[in-house]
Design an enzyme around this catalytic site. Sequence first.
Site, short mmCIF file in Angstrom:
data_model
loop_
_atom_site.label_atom_id
_atom_site.label_comp_id
_atom_site.label_asym_id
_atom_site.label_seq_id
_atom_site.Cartn_x
_atom_site.Cartn_y
_atom_site.Cartn_z
CE LYS A 14 -3.45 -2.73 2.32
NZ LYS A 14 -4.74 -2.75 2.96
CG HIS A 106 -6.69 -3.25 -2.70
ND1 HIS A 106 -7.26 -2.54 -1.68
CD2 HIS A 106 -6.02 -4.28 -2.13
CE1 HIS A 106 -6.93 -3.12 -0.51
NE2 HIS A 106 -6.18 -4.17 -0.77
CD GLU A 176 -7.27 -8.49 -0.91
OE1 GLU A 176 -6.31 -8.87 -0.25
OE2 GLU A 176 -7.44 -7.31 -1.26
N GLY A 182 -7.47 -5.74 6.96
CA GLY A 182 -6.95 -4.88 8.02
C GLY A 182 -7.73 -4.94 9.32
C1 PEP Z 1 -5.09 -6.05 1.58
O1 PEP Z 1 -5.16 -4.85 1.77
O2 PEP Z 1 -5.05 -6.51 0.42
C2 PEP Z 1 -5.05 -6.94 2.73
C3 PEP Z 1 -5.31 -8.20 2.55
O3 PEP Z 1 -4.75 -6.36 3.94
P1 PEP Z 1 -4.50 -7.11 5.33
O4 PEP Z 1 -3.63 -8.31 5.07
O5 PEP Z 1 -3.82 -6.09 6.18
O6 PEP Z 1 -5.84 -7.50 5.86
#
Ligand code: PEP
Length: 264
Positions: A14, A106, A176, A182
Amino acid sequence: MAVKRVPLIAGNWKMNLDHLQAIATVQKLAWTLKDAKHEYGLGGAEVAVFPPFTDLRSVQTLISADKLEIVFGGQDVSEHDSGAYTGEISGAFLKSLDCSYVIIGHSERRQYHGETDELLGRKVAAALKHGLVPVLCVGETAEDLEQHGPSAVPVAQLKAALEGISGAPDLVVAYEPVWAIGSGQAATPEQAEQVAAKLRETLAELLGAEVADATRILYGGSVKSGNIAAFMREPNVDGALVGGASLDVAEFASIARFQKHVGT
Ligand code: PEP
């Protein structure tokens, strides 16, 4: 015959780590994984990092000079090739820096930059045109989950982004769930598997069984060294997209060496 899919452990940095920190991080990662050479790259998996655009040249120089077995990509790509698009980065530019991959769609881009499925479809096409492997992110919010169940929104996002794509694209899909990103609250491996299986079915409908079989589907959302093995045991989960934990080299290296934990 079923294809053996090479696991992919991908770190999305990020907007973290400047180019100097990026060099130190990649060096440390390669050092930490140096004894983990396996059938595929490092630690049994292909290991990828996705630094900010301003780090890419430094990361490329280091990886190429030291012949490190780490691949890398951009966190986004323009739908355009070049021209008057202030702030945009073209797929051609990423390719010329030896990027292998690019993250597309994303949830933070969808949420904070208003990226629509239609735009993401054009970005997927642009990435493929320039020889980059899109890592297309799909996933439902907590509200979507409550209203439509786990797979409806990710499947709809996948269909929309692949409209107009044909042939046998080299593609990665990252499931995701937005509520897991997060938050420290990962999906269960069973939930991830359920959606990944639906996504693979959808890929088969859209692009045929061979492409579906060859395409890697990642899980992302609060992946850590403590839960990676459970995800990797699922037949339709071929790796992980890791956010926060990818900034901690020891933790990310431990995730990349998931095979150590599988079966334990
Ligand atoms: C992401 O932002 O793609 C992600 C999976 O974040 P995290 O691993 O921090 O949950």
